[in-house]
Design a protein around this motif. Structure first.
Motif, PDB file in Angstrom:
ATOM      1  N   MET A 102      -4.129  -6.117   5.437  1.00 22.83           N
ATOM      2  CA  MET A 102      -3.530  -7.116   4.540  1.00 22.83           C
ATOM      3  C   MET A 102      -4.044  -6.935   3.113  1.00 22.83           C
ATOM      4  SD  MET A 102      -3.066 -10.685   6.686  1.00 22.83           S
ATOM      5  CE  MET A 102      -4.731 -10.814   7.334  1.00 22.83           C
ATOM      6  N   ILE A 103      -5.322  -6.613   2.965  1.00 19.68           N
ATOM      7  CA  ILE A 103      -5.871  -6.356   1.631  1.00 19.68           C
ATOM      8  C   ILE A 103      -5.217  -5.110   1.035  1.00 19.68           C
ATOM      9  CG2 ILE A 103      -7.951  -5.845   0.303  1.00 19.68           C
ATOM     10  CD1 ILE A 103      -9.545  -7.326   2.497  1.00 19.68           C
ATOM     11  N   ALA A 104      -4.995  -4.084   1.882  1.00 23.77           N
ATOM     12  CA  ALA A 104      -4.400  -2.827   1.416  1.00 23.77           C
ATOM     13  C   ALA A 104      -2.920  -2.961   1.101  1.00 23.77           C
ATOM     14  CB  ALA A 104      -4.608  -1.741   2.470  1.00 23.77           C
ATOM     15  N   GLY A 105      -2.249  -3.923   1.732  1.00 25.30           N
ATOM     16  CA  GLY A 105      -0.818  -4.097   1.509  1.00 25.30           C
ATOM     17  C   GLY A 105       0.042  -3.531   2.611  1.00 25.30           C
ATOM     18  N   PHE A 106      -0.576  -3.029   3.691  1.00 25.71           N
ATOM     19  CA  PHE A 106       0.201  -2.493   4.810  1.00 25.71           C
ATOM     20  C   PHE A 106       0.674  -3.597   5.750  1.00 25.71           C
ATOM     21  CE2 PHE A 106      -2.905   1.097   3.973  1.00 25.71           C
ATOM     22  CZ  PHE A 106      -2.028   1.787   3.156  1.00 25.71           C
ATOM     23  N   GLU A 107       0.092  -4.772   5.643  1.00 25.77           N
ATOM     24  CA  GLU A 107       0.534  -5.966   6.371  1.00 25.77           C
ATOM     25  C   GLU A 107       0.645  -7.116   5.384  1.00 25.77           C
ATOM     26  OE1 GLU A 107       1.370  -6.064   9.477  1.00 25.77           O
ATOM     27  OE2 GLU A 107       0.420  -4.292  10.389  1.00 25.77           O
ATOM     28  N   GLU A 156      -9.815  -9.303  -8.408  1.00 28.10           N
ATOM     29  CA  GLU A 156     -10.188  -9.655  -9.791  1.00 28.10           C
ATOM     30  C   GLU A 156      -9.397 -10.866 -10.294  1.00 28.10           C
ATOM     31  OE1 GLU A 156      -9.968  -6.034 -12.177  1.00 28.10           O
ATOM     32  OE2 GLU A 156     -12.168  -5.908 -12.021  1.00 28.10           O
ATOM     33  N   GLY A 157      -9.220 -11.839  -9.420  1.00 22.78           N
ATOM     34  CA  GLY A 157      -8.580 -13.089  -9.784  1.00 22.78           C
ATOM     35  C   GLY A 157      -7.070 -13.069  -9.771  1.00 22.78           C
ATOM     36  N   GLU A 158      -6.438 -11.904  -9.558  1.00 19.14           N
ATOM     37  CA  GLU A 158      -4.982 -11.803  -9.566  1.00 19.14           C
ATOM     38  C   GLU A 158      -4.446 -11.720  -8.139  1.00 19.14           C
ATOM     39  OE1 GLU A 158      -3.413  -8.766 -12.049  1.00 19.14           O
ATOM     40  OE2 GLU A 158      -4.656  -9.287 -13.776  1.00 19.14           O
ATOM     41  N   SER A 159      -3.432 -12.540  -7.864  1.00 15.57           N
ATOM     42  CA  SER A 159      -2.822 -12.547  -6.542  1.00 15.57           C
ATOM     43  C   SER A 159      -2.081 -11.231  -6.297  1.00 15.57           C
ATOM     44  CB  SER A 159      -1.842 -13.716  -6.435  1.00 15.57           C
ATOM     45  OG  SER A 159      -1.225 -13.737  -5.173  1.00 15.57           O
ATOM     46  N   ILE A 160      -2.292 -10.626  -5.111  1.00 19.96           N
ATOM     47  CA  ILE A 160      -1.692  -9.313  -4.842  1.00 19.96           C
ATOM     48  C   ILE A 160      -0.783  -9.318  -3.611  1.00 19.96           C
ATOM     49  CG2 ILE A 160      -3.598  -8.061  -5.918  1.00 19.96           C
ATOM     50  CD1 ILE A 160      -4.606  -7.451  -3.048  1.00 19.96           C
ATOM     51  N   GLU A 161      -0.540 -10.473  -2.978  1.00 22.53           N
ATOM     52  CA  GLU A 161       0.250 -10.479  -1.737  1.00 22.53           C
ATOM     53  C   GLU A 161       1.634  -9.873  -1.923  1.00 22.53           C
ATOM     54  OE1 GLU A 161      -0.535 -14.650  -2.258  1.00 22.53           O
ATOM     55  OE2 GLU A 161      -2.001 -13.190  -2.938  1.00 22.53           O
ATOM     56  N   ASN A 179      -7.887   1.561  -2.550  1.00 20.07           N
ATOM     57  CA  ASN A 179      -7.540   2.752  -1.781  1.00 20.07           C
ATOM     58  C   ASN A 179      -8.141   2.642  -0.391  1.00 20.07           C
ATOM     59  OD1 ASN A 179      -6.134   3.857  -3.901  1.00 20.07           O
ATOM     60  ND2 ASN A 179      -7.201   5.817  -3.861  1.00 20.07           N
ATOM     61  N   THR A 180      -7.512   3.333   0.575  1.00 25.04           N
ATOM     62  CA  THR A 180      -7.933   3.224   1.970  1.00 25.04           C
ATOM     63  C   THR A 180      -8.306   4.589   2.529  1.00 25.04           C
ATOM     64  OG1 THR A 180      -6.395   1.368   2.252  1.00 25.04           O
ATOM     65  CG2 THR A 180      -7.294   2.363   4.252  1.00 25.04           C
ATOM     66  N   VAL A 181      -9.413   4.621   3.302  1.00 24.46           N
ATOM     67  CA  VAL A 181      -9.823   5.811   4.040  1.00 24.46           C
ATOM     68  C   VAL A 181      -9.673   5.490   5.522  1.00 24.46           C
ATOM     69  CG1 VAL A 181     -11.699   7.405   4.574  1.00 24.46           C
ATOM     70  CG2 VAL A 181     -11.448   6.516   2.251  1.00 24.46           C
ATOM     71  N   PHE A 182      -8.902   6.335   6.235  1.00 21.94           N
ATOM     72  CA  PHE A 182      -8.614   6.090   7.645  1.00 21.94           C
ATOM     73  C   PHE A 182      -9.487   6.949   8.550  1.00 21.94           C
ATOM     74  CE2 PHE A 182      -4.699   5.362   5.230  1.00 21.94           C
ATOM     75  CZ  PHE A 182      -4.400   4.063   5.607  1.00 21.94           C
ATOM     76  N   GLN A 183      -9.588   6.533   9.816  1.00 21.73           N
ATOM     77  CA  GLN A 183     -10.360   7.294  10.796  1.00 21.73           C
ATOM     78  C   GLN A 183      -9.743   8.667  11.030  1.00 21.73           C
ATOM     79  OE1 GLN A 183     -11.165   5.191  14.451  1.00 21.73           O
ATOM     80  NE2 GLN A 183     -11.549   7.046  15.596  1.00 21.73           N
ATOM     81  N   THR A 184      -8.425   8.773  10.906  1.00 22.30           N
ATOM     82  CA  THR A 184      -7.720  10.028  11.199  1.00 22.30           C
ATOM     83  C   THR A 184      -7.655  10.970   9.998  1.00 22.30           C
ATOM     84  OG1 THR A 184      -5.640   8.904  10.667  1.00 22.30           O
ATOM     85  CG2 THR A 184      -6.282   8.995  12.988  1.00 22.30           C
TER      86      THR A 184
END
Length: 369
Positions: free
Chosen positions: A50-55, A65-70, A80-85
C-alpha cells in the motif's frame, strides 16, 4: 514540519470478507530503519504494498513528507521497492539494470555513468558492470537490486523479505551490509520479514504485527525485554509462559497463583483477582537443588541440550508443562532426573493483562487461597 517521513493513519485493507489490515496507525521517522515483523498472513507485505502503490487502501490515509499519496501511481511516489525475487532484467547487463530507472527519466548519459559507478562502488560490485544476472551469485544479484533501487535516490526504500532466498551465512552477511548502507545513505528503510533475529539485528524500531494489527512498536531491546502482549512475548525469541490469577499485591510486587504453585512479578498497573499471563525468558530462569526460601516451582530436570557456550535445560513441572532455562556451559548443574526449584527475580518477569479473563484448563489444580 512533522518529524515523520511516512505516516499511516487508520489504514484498512479489505479483500471481500477478509480484513487484512485493521485500522493501522504507523509513523516512521526520517532516516529510520523500521521493520514490519510478523508471521505469514499477518498483513505486513500488504502494508508495504500500500505504501508502494501496488495496493490501494480500503480506507485511511498514507502520507510521505506530509503529502497524501493514496491517489498516486507507484512511479509517482518517491519510494522504491526491493523484492525477494530481485526482478532483474536477465537480458540486460548489470550496468543497464542499475541505469534503467535513470534512462526512463532521461537523465544525461554522463550523469548516468557517474551514478551507476557510484552505486557499484557502494554495493562493492566494481568490475561487474558488463556481466549479466545469470553470471552472479544470489548475494550479488540482491546487491544489484538494491543499487537499482537506490540510484533513483528515493526518500524511502521498501524491502519485502529481500534476503529470504539466501543461505544462512550469506543472509547474515547481507544483514550487516544493508544496515551499513542504510546508515551511510541516511535513507528511510521499511523492511518486511518474518525472521525475529533478522529484525532484532537490523532495526532501529520494530513493528510486530499479528492478524492485521500492530501489537507493539518499539526499539529491539524494548520488544524483547518488555513485550506488550502475549503474542509479542512468544513470537520474539524463546520464553516461558505461565497463566494465573493475582492473589495479593504488596507494593510493586504481586503474588500470582498458577497451576503449580505461587510465583511473583512486578504488579504495577494490575489488580487483585485479575487473570494474567507471565512471560519469563529462559536466560532469566534460575533453578536450584535446594529450596532457597523465596518462591520456587518444584520440577524435575528432563534433559540438557548443549549449544556451544550455552546449556539449555528442560524442567518438567507436576502438571506436565515444561520450563526452559539456560546456564553457561561448564557450570555445575543438577543431574537429569533430579528435583529442582525454579525461580526468578521479580523484575525479570513480564506481567501481561489477559483481556478475556481466560479460565485455564487446569484452573482446578491452582492452589486454594
Amino acid at each position: 514540519m512533522s518529524e515523520y517521513i511516512v505516516e499511516l493513519d487508520h489504514v484498512n485493507k479489505i479483500y471481500g470478507t477478509n480484513h487484512v489490515v485493521k485500522d493501522m496507525n504507523l509513523h516512521v521517522k526520517a532516516g529510520e530503519f523500521l521493520t514490519l515483523l510478523g508471521s505469514s498472513g499477518c498483513g505486513k507485505t500488504t502494508t508495504l504494498r500500500m505504501i508502494a502503490g501496488f495496493e490501494i487502501p480500503s480506507s485511511g490515509s498514507i502520507r510521505v513528507e506530509g503529502e497524501s499519496i493514496e491517489a498516486r501511481q507507484p512511479f509517482e511516489r518517491d519510494v522504491n521497492t526491493v523484492f525477494q525475487t530481485y526482478a532483474l532484467f536477465p537480458h540486460k547487463t548489470i550496468f543497464d539494470n542499475i541505469a534503467y530507472g535513470l534512462r526512463m527519466k532521461k537523465v544525461p548519459k554522463p550523469e548516468i555513468r557517474e551514478r551507476v559507478e557510484e552505486m557499484l562502488s557502494m554495493v562493492q560490485l566494481e568490475g561487474f558492470e558488463d556481466r549479466y544476472p545469470a553470471q552472479l551469485s544470489g548475494g550479488q544479484k540482491q546487491r544489484v537490486a538494491i543499487a537499482r533501487a537506490l540510484i533513483n535516490r528515493p526518500k524511502v526504500l521498501l524491502l519485502d523479505e529481500p534476503l529470504g532466498a539466501l543461505d544462512l551465512k550469506l543472509r547474515k552477511q547481507m544483514q550487516l551490509e544493508l544496515k551499513r548502507l542504510q546508515k551511510k545513505l541516511n535513507i528511510t528503510f521499511i523492511y518486511v520479514t518474518h525472521d525475529q533475529e533478522e529484525a532484532l539485528t537490523m532495526s532501529d524500531r520494530i513493528a510486530v504485527m499479528h492478524d492485521g494489527i500492530i501489537d507493539q512498536v518499539a526499539v529491539p531491546s524494548e520488544i524483547y525485554e518488555h513485550p506488550a502482549t502475549k503474542f509479542v512475548a512468544t513470537f520474539i525469541g524463546e520464553t516461558n509462559i505461565f497463566e494465573g490469577c493475582i492473589v495479593e499485591i504488596a507494593g510493586r510486587t504481586c503474588e500470582v497463583a498458577v497451576e503449580n504453585g505461587f510465583v511473583q512479578a512486578n504488579g504495577d498497573g494490575f489488580s487483585n483477582g485479575e487473570f494474567v499471563t507471565i512471560s519469563v525468558r529462559p536466560e532469566k530462569i534460575r533453578f536450584y537443588k535446594d529450596d532457597i526460601g523465596s518462591f520456587g516451582l518444584q520440577g524435575i530436570v528432563k534433559d540438557y541440550i548443549y549449544v556451544g557456550s550455552v546449556l539449555k535445560c528442560n524442567i518438567v513441572l507436576p502438571n506436565g508443562n515444561e520450563v526452559r532455562a539456560e546456564r553457561l556451559s561448564g557450570e555445575e548443574v543438577p543431574k537429569v532426573g533430579e528435583v529442582v526449584y525454579v525461580t526468578w527475580d521479580v523484575g525479570d518477569a513480564v506481567l501481561l493483562h489477559n483481556s478475556d479473563n481466560t479460565i485455564y484448563n487446569a484452573l482446578n489444580n491452582m492452589p486454594i487461597v
